[in-house]
Design a protein around this motif. Structure first.
Motif, PDB file in Angstrom:
ATOM      1  N   TYR A  53      -4.355  -7.310  10.536  1.00 36.64           N
ATOM      2  CA  TYR A  53      -5.693  -7.143   9.921  1.00 36.64           C
ATOM      3  C   TYR A  53      -5.645  -6.505   8.548  1.00 36.64           C
ATOM      4  CZ  TYR A  53      -6.728  -7.833  14.822  1.00 36.64           C
ATOM      5  OH  TYR A  53      -6.749  -8.330  16.094  1.00 36.64           O
ATOM      6  N   TYR A  54      -4.756  -6.969   7.690  1.00 37.40           N
ATOM      7  CA  TYR A  54      -4.659  -6.477   6.306  1.00 37.40           C
ATOM      8  C   TYR A  54      -4.305  -4.991   6.229  1.00 37.40           C
ATOM      9  CZ  TYR A  54      -7.040 -10.859   5.329  1.00 37.40           C
ATOM     10  OH  TYR A  54      -7.371 -12.181   5.261  1.00 37.40           O
ATOM     11  N   SER A  55      -3.809  -4.409   7.323  1.00 36.48           N
ATOM     12  CA  SER A  55      -3.566  -2.959   7.291  1.00 36.48           C
ATOM     13  C   SER A  55      -2.349  -2.599   6.443  1.00 36.48           C
ATOM     14  CB  SER A  55      -3.377  -2.410   8.698  1.00 36.48           C
ATOM     15  OG  SER A  55      -2.235  -2.996   9.290  1.00 36.48           O
ATOM     16  N   THR A  56      -1.480  -3.569   6.127  1.00 40.10           N
ATOM     17  CA  THR A  56      -0.350  -3.270   5.249  1.00 40.10           C
ATOM     18  C   THR A  56      -0.449  -4.030   3.928  1.00 40.10           C
ATOM     19  OG1 THR A  56       0.929  -5.013   6.305  1.00 40.10           O
ATOM     20  CG2 THR A  56       1.247  -2.793   7.147  1.00 40.10           C
ATOM     21  N   ASP A  57      -1.629  -4.580   3.675  1.00 35.60           N
ATOM     22  CA  ASP A  57      -1.832  -5.351   2.454  1.00 35.60           C
ATOM     23  C   ASP A  57      -1.651  -4.449   1.228  1.00 35.60           C
ATOM     24  OD1 ASP A  57      -2.377  -7.595   1.020  1.00 35.60           O
ATOM     25  OD2 ASP A  57      -4.562  -7.462   1.211  1.00 35.60           O
ATOM     26  N   LEU A  58      -0.897  -4.945   0.240  1.00 34.84           N
ATOM     27  CA  LEU A  58      -0.715  -4.187  -0.994  1.00 34.84           C
ATOM     28  C   LEU A  58      -1.227  -5.022  -2.160  1.00 34.84           C
ATOM     29  CD1 LEU A  58       2.968  -2.963  -0.487  1.00 34.84           C
ATOM     30  CD2 LEU A  58       0.877  -1.660  -0.083  1.00 34.84           C
ATOM     31  N   LEU A  59      -1.378  -4.398  -3.319  1.00 35.15           N
ATOM     32  CA  LEU A  59      -1.824  -5.153  -4.487  1.00 35.15           C
ATOM     33  C   LEU A  59      -0.880  -6.329  -4.735  1.00 35.15           C
ATOM     34  CD1 LEU A  59      -2.860  -2.242  -6.865  1.00 35.15           C
ATOM     35  CD2 LEU A  59      -4.359  -3.876  -5.727  1.00 35.15           C
ATOM     36  N   GLY A  60       0.421  -6.109  -4.519  1.00 29.61           N
ATOM     37  CA  GLY A  60       1.401  -7.172  -4.730  1.00 29.61           C
ATOM     38  C   GLY A  60       1.155  -8.372  -3.827  1.00 29.61           C
TER      39      GLY A  60
END
Lengths: 293, 306
Positions: free
Chosen positions: B247-254
């Motif tokens: 669920y996007y919990s480790t999503d980074l700008l990269g």
């Protein structure tokens, strides 16, 4: 008499606990360092022993030594999973990028370090500005540029990108090296009839050899390990470098853990060995940028 | 005549190859990112001028707004944690290693080993070690009687990002240790001796002599860490996929940038949104640029001479 004895006894009484405390401190320090070393190295040790195990063995006995040390998984990875091709591509791309950046940056650094002209300082800052800015943030225009130049899906797209991104740090380090050389050398070379280029190539360049080594190491490690640009620029399997090839390999052999670990080991071995053999130069090279900056 | 002129202006020929290489393949792409972000795009074709529309989309419109601020906060956490680890544990180890006791060289070498691994290998290695059913990490916990701690570290929103951050620190820490150590070796030994002669305790010497003199190196290292952590991509891409699961919990700008720019085109999904992706890249550029310039300024202001 009595006082002297007292003093001696007193000294003994204070020295002994201090020594004892120092010993305990040492044990704690070495204990802590060893624990940390295990945290850093044990996963890698697991990688090595797991590479030799069968899948069944991995799951039943993850921490024991393998029942037999067979090179088979490595041969399989090397032959069947195209690793030899990936390896060759990585060597090729890294070497070509290094040659290109060494050529361009040593020439530019020589001009900046040894010649007086109006734009000298401005150009120096222009090059330096790139140290802080990651080239990745320009990847979209770079992608379209490579496409328009018909360089997508060729090694040139990687080589040019790497060499360009290596310029700022390399120019910075080499300019520093060139500035330290004494003027007299240049004069002597000119009196002997050397042209400007000959002075550079025959006299000055050999003197900054340590700088060239540093520049090579600073750039070599991130390029060899880079995944981002191959992921975006390279499509054909026969052109892929090791980090990108690894992902293909992982997709193909997801269930065969022994092979996966063997693949990881092969991928890491070159830099690891290089580091262990010449760790001093490695460390000096990699820290140079950060400390001098 | 021409020859004379060429010899006089030799520096131009020395500069030319480097300037072309750097200008065309680094400065031009970075500068045009800004231009790209000001236009609408239809696939790879540039459309009408958009002004700041793309930035507005990223910062205020769903779904980008939630993703952007989420990713930004993850990057901040990523940096803050890494910074905290390297300036406490890393610095302490560097100060200790300076004593050059027996065996310290060995430990130094060992701590640096993970840094030589590619992020891809690090990602895959820990992905397998942290595998919820077969991974060695959970098996190890069971072995030492911590079976109740066993959990799918990478599979739940509460632990995934922290796990990624720690895996990154595992690979990274050796580098700041070495940089600090190199910095420490540049401080003249007499200064420490003088402090000791003056009756300073170990901590006082560290606090009032070592730390101020090492400040430029610590500052430089902090800026570098910031830049690298705001560029982080590989680890999450390899371990959690391009959308930073779960669920996007480790999503980074990269990863957000990658998804927006190149879409899921690799998996046959939507094509990229070049305008919006460029806006994200420009925002990253602004953040990184602002922090590094402010950081360098701060350091120059506090420069100590010895």
């Amino acid at each position: 008499m009595a006082t002297r004895l007292d003093l001696a006894a007193e000294r003994k009484a204070t020295v002994a606990p201090r020594r004892w405390r120092a010993a305990v401190g040492k044990v704690l320090i070495y204990g802590g360092l060893t624990l940390l070393a295990l945290i850093f190295v044990y996963p890698l040790f697991l990688m090595v022993i797991t590479a030799f195990k069968s899948t069944r063995e991995i799951f039943l006995d993850p921490f024991g030594l393998p029942s037999r040390w067979s090179l088979e998984p490595f041969i399989t990875v090397w032959r069947r999973a195209n690793f030899s091709t990936y390896f060759r591509n990585s060597v090729l791309v890294t070497a070509a990028s290094t040659v290109l950046v060494l050529t361009c940056s040593s020439l530019a650094a020589y001009a900046l370090g040894r010649y007086r002209f109006r734009l000298n300082n401005a150009l120096y800052i222009f090059f330096l500005a790139g140290i802080m800015i990651p080239i990745r943030l320009g990847v979209l225009p770079l992608f379209l540029l490579m496409r328009n130049l018909n360089l997508l899906d060729t090694h040139w797209s990687l080589i040019l990108t790497y060499a360009a991104s290596g310029m700022p740090m390399s120019v910075f380090l080499l300019t520093g090296f060139f500035r330290t050389l004494p003027r007299e050398l240049e004069y002597a070379a000119r009196i002997d009839g050397c042209s400007e280029f000959q002075t550079f190539f025959r006299v000055m360049l050999p003197l900054v050899r340590p700088g060239l080594a540093t520049v090579t190491i600073v750039n070599f490690v991130p390029w060899w390990n880079d995944f981002f640009f191959p992921l975006l620029f390279i499509q054909s399997d026969e052109l892929k470098t090791i980090p990108l090839g690894m992902t293909i390999f992982f997709g193909q052999y997801m269930t065969d853990w022994g092979l996966l670990f063997a693949g990881m080991l092969i991928a890491s071995l070159p830099l690891l060995l290089l580091y262990l053999v010449m760790s001093r130069q490695f460390i000096e090279g990699l820290t140079a940028g950060a400390v001098k900056g | 005549m021409v020859r004379r002129w060429m010899e006089r202006h030799a520096y131009i020929f020395f500069l030319l190859p480097g300037l072309v290489l750097y200008g065309v393949f680094m400065v031009y792409p970075l500068a045009s990112s800004l231009g790209y972000s000001l236009f609408h795009w239809d696939g790879l074709i540039r459309g009408p001028f958009a002004g700041l529309e793309n930035f507005k989309t990223v910062l205020t419109r769903s779904p980008y707004q939630a993703r952007f601020w989420g990713a930004l906060s993850h990057n901040v956490l990523f940096f803050v944690t890494t910074f905290a680890i390297q300036t406490t544990l890393g610095l302490a180890l560097a100060v200790l290693f300076r004593k050059k006791w027996r065996g310290f060289g060995f430990f130094q070498t060992v701590y640096f080993i993970p840094y030589t691994l590619s992020m891809v290998v690090v990602g895959f290695l820990w992905l397998l070690l942290l595998n919820p059913t077969w991974g060695a990490f959970n098996q190890f916990l069971r072995l030492i009687g911590l079976g109740s701690w066993v959990q799918p570290w990478l599979g739940q929103t509460e632990t995934a990002l922290w796990t990624i951050i720690l895996v990154n620190a595992w690979r990274w820490l050796g580098f700041p240790i070495l940089v600090f150590l190199a910095g420490l070796q540049g401080i003249p030994e007499e200064l420490h001796e003088a402090a000791t002669v003056d009756g300073a305790t170990g901590w006082q010497t560290f606090r009032h002599v070592t730390l101020p003199l090492l400040a430029p190196v610590i500052g430089m290292m902090t800026i570098l860490t910031f830049i690298w952590d705001f560029n982080a991509f590989e680890l999450v891409f390899i371990m959690q996929g391009s959308s930073g699961n779960p669920y996007y919990s480790t999503d980074l700008l990269g990863t957000l940038f990658y998804r927006t720019a190149f879409g899921d085109s690799t998996t046959g999904g939507e094509p990229g949104q070049i305008g919006i992706a460029s806006a994200i890249a420009v925002l990253m550029l602004i953040i990184i640029g602002a922090v590094s310039i402010l950081g360098v300024r701060q350091m120059q202001k506090r420069q100590v001479e010895y």
